[in-house]
Design a protein around this motif. Structure first.
Motif, PDB file in Angstrom:
ATOM      1  N   LYS A 161      -7.493 -32.427  33.108  1.00 52.24           N
ATOM      2  CA  LYS A 161      -6.668 -31.253  33.424  1.00 52.24           C
ATOM      3  C   LYS A 161      -5.282 -31.365  32.805  1.00 52.24           C
ATOM      4  O   LYS A 161      -4.728 -30.365  32.306  1.00 52.24           O
TER       5      LYS A 161
ATOM      6  N   ALA B 130      -5.671 -30.652  29.091  1.00 47.91           N
ATOM      7  CA  ALA B 130      -5.902 -29.229  28.840  1.00 47.91           C
ATOM      8  C   ALA B 130      -4.621 -28.418  29.031  1.00 47.91           C
ATOM      9  O   ALA B 130      -4.304 -27.522  28.226  1.00 47.91           O
ATOM     10  N   ALA B 131      -3.867 -28.737  30.097  1.00 47.87           N
ATOM     11  CA  ALA B 131      -2.614 -28.019  30.340  1.00 47.87           C
ATOM     12  C   ALA B 131      -1.607 -28.288  29.229  1.00 47.87           C
ATOM     13  O   ALA B 131      -0.899 -27.375  28.774  1.00 47.87           O
TER      14      ALA B 131
ATOM     15  N   MET C  89      -2.276 -29.039  26.087  1.00 49.36           N
ATOM     16  CA  MET C  89      -2.699 -28.352  24.860  1.00 49.36           C
ATOM     17  C   MET C  89      -2.454 -26.854  24.953  1.00 49.36           C
ATOM     18  O   MET C  89      -2.112 -26.209  23.955  1.00 49.36           O
ATOM     19  N   ASP C  90      -2.626 -26.278  26.154  1.00 48.79           N
ATOM     20  CA  ASP C  90      -2.346 -24.850  26.315  1.00 48.79           C
ATOM     21  C   ASP C  90      -0.880 -24.531  26.043  1.00 48.79           C
ATOM     22  O   ASP C  90      -0.554 -23.445  25.543  1.00 48.79           O
ATOM     23  N   GLU C  91      -0.006 -25.459  26.349  1.00 44.05           N
ATOM     24  CA  GLU C  91       1.427 -25.252  26.150  1.00 44.05           C
ATOM     25  C   GLU C  91       1.923 -25.813  24.816  1.00 44.05           C
ATOM     26  O   GLU C  91       3.118 -25.783  24.539  1.00 44.05           O
TER      27      GLU C  91
ATOM     28  N   GLU D  75      -7.407 -31.599  17.008  1.00 43.85           N
ATOM     29  CA  GLU D  75      -7.175 -30.801  18.209  1.00 43.85           C
ATOM     30  C   GLU D  75      -8.491 -30.435  18.884  1.00 43.85           C
ATOM     31  O   GLU D  75      -8.585 -30.419  20.118  1.00 43.85           O
TER      32      GLU D  75
ATOM     33  N   ALA E  66      -9.507 -31.342  22.687  1.00 38.06           N
ATOM     34  CA  ALA E  66      -9.980 -30.332  23.633  1.00 38.06           C
ATOM     35  C   ALA E  66     -11.349 -30.701  24.192  1.00 38.06           C
ATOM     36  O   ALA E  66     -11.617 -30.548  25.389  1.00 38.06           O
TER      37      ALA E  66
ATOM     38  N   GLN F 119     -12.308 -31.555  28.117  1.00 40.84           N
ATOM     39  CA  GLN F 119     -13.408 -30.903  28.828  1.00 40.84           C
ATOM     40  C   GLN F 119     -14.406 -31.909  29.368  1.00 40.84           C
ATOM     41  O   GLN F 119     -14.862 -31.812  30.519  1.00 40.84           O
TER      42      GLN F 119
END
Length: 416
Positions: A178, A181-182, A184-186, A260, A264, A268
């Motif tokens: 988590k 993932a957070a 990479m989203d930012e 990347e 990701a 996951q």
């Protein structure tokens, strides 16, 4: 019994009530003899005599019952007397079992703590700590005494055990997934990739001679004879440096995109792949079993203990510094941030329930063995000081109620 216990307010109250109960019994005896002597002068004295006679019976019966709890009445070894001294060990076991069944149960502790807002209370104290007064001085002295009297080894072992147990129950893999993932989203993973590219370039540059030697040794004899191995080394190194430079400048470089995608995919899998989660958990357990981690926890505990001792000995100095400012900010956030308060309350509830589950049996054993270790006189004196005042009221009430019952019986007898 020690002089301190004899002079305590509780002991004084018990003694005073015992004198009153005994005095009332003596008064009833005197009233009985007076009424008996004057009974022939007026019928009313018969009622007085009946009251005093029944009051003496009730008072003596309750005196015997109360005394039989703690000792043999008049020193006579009457059966079923001195109940508490004879059953001291059983009382200790029953008390320990009562604590275990009604208090030291994780479910009960968790339900009761669910009603407590521990985080808000802590935050209120941290945000506005008392500057002076008996409460602050007493709390500091108590904390210092506990830290020094319990011993560094025992507290340190308890601290390390609690931290290790908490880390062992932590599901690391999903949490890491988590977080990745957070991040990479930012877009927070890009500086990490840039740092990896820069590190690779610097490592390659610092070891250029080693790479050339490796290529020279693996090149064929013809290449070495013609000197083409040097040219090949230069071409390979130049190509690697150019590749790294392009990756650093172009955010959409194919290799960066592949990296990347790999990150990701890893994020996951950390959240969904049981096999990978088991491997991460095994790595976590192996790391916790490493002596280096134990030494790190030792150092962490030593620093924390030193800080707590400094705060206990000189709370004003600590509160005035940066540490105090940080504590006040933390206290304000604990009061205002619902998510933080919920997390702290949940942790306090789970930690307390976990301590009860782990050490509940030990506490029960400690209570039972402590009571068994007391001598019968100590148990008797402590219980009598605790409830003796109310027991003397039983004697007084027994005297008065007995007297009233005697009057009723006398009235019925007279009417009959």
């Amino acid at each position: 019994m020690t002089l301190k216990e004899r002079l305590s307010p509780t002991h004084g109250g018990v003694r005073q009530m015992r004198i009153i109960a005994a005095g009332l019994l003596v008064a009833m005896a005197g009233l009985f003899f007076l009424a008996r002597a004057l009974e022939h002068h007026h019928p009313a004295w018969g009622y007085v005599r009946a009251f005093a006679e029944a009051a003496m019976v009730g008072g003596l019966a309750d005196w015997f019952a109360v005394t039989a709890l703690f000792r043999h009445p008049l020193g006579l070894p009457i059966p079923h007397t001195a109940i508490i001294p004879r059953n001291k060990d059983r009382i200790g076991d029953s008390l320990a079992s009562f604590l275990r069944a009604n208090f030291l149960v994780p479910g009960i502790v968790a339900r009761r703590m669910a009603k407590l807002d521990v985080a808000h209370a802590i935050g209120r104290v941290l945000a506005a700590p008392p500057r002076e007064g008996a409460m602050r001085a007493g709390a500091g002295k108590l904390a210092e005494t506990l830290l020094e009297s319990l011993g560094d080894e025992r507290l340190g072992q308890l601290f390390k055990s609690a931290v290790s147990q908490r880390l062992k129950t932590l599901d690391v893999a999903p949490m890491l997934g988590k977080l990745m993932a957070a991040a990479m989203d930012e877009g927070r993973h890009r500086p990490m990739i840039n740092a990896a590219i820069l590190w690779t370039g610097r490592t390659l540059d610092a070891n250029e001679a080693l790479f050339r030697q490796m290529i020279h040794e693996r090149a064929g004899s013809i290449l070495r004879w013609t000197g083409l191995d040097e040219t090949l080394s230069t071409k390979i190194l130049d190509g690697l440096f150019k590749l790294l430079g392009d990756m650093a400048e172009d955010l959409n470089h194919p290799l960066r995109v592949r990296a990347e995608e790999g990150l990701a995919s890893l994020a996951q899998r950390l959240q969904t792949d049981p096999e990978l989660q088991e491997k991460v958990a095994a790595f976590r357990d192996a790391a916790l079993a490493n002596p280096a981690v134990g030494e790190w926890l030792d150092g962490l505990w030593q620093n924390a203990r030193a800080a707590m001792l400094r705060a206990a000995r000189d709370p004003q100095a600590v509160a005035a510094g940066k540490f105090g400012e940080a504590m006040r900010q933390m206290g304000t956030r604990l009061q205002e941030d619902e998510r933080v308060r919920f997390a702290v309350n949940r942790f306090a509830r789970r930690a307390t329930a976990g301590l009860v589950a782990s050490y509940g049996d030990g506490i029960v054993t400690l209570v039972s063995e402590t009571v068994r270790g007391w001598d019968a006189r100590t148990v008797t004196d402590r219980l009598e000081n605790a409830v003796g005042r109310d027991l003397q009221y039983i004697r007084i009430n027994g005297t008065l109620v007995g007297g009233l019952v005697g009057v009723v019986i006398h009235i019925i007898d007279t009417l009959a």
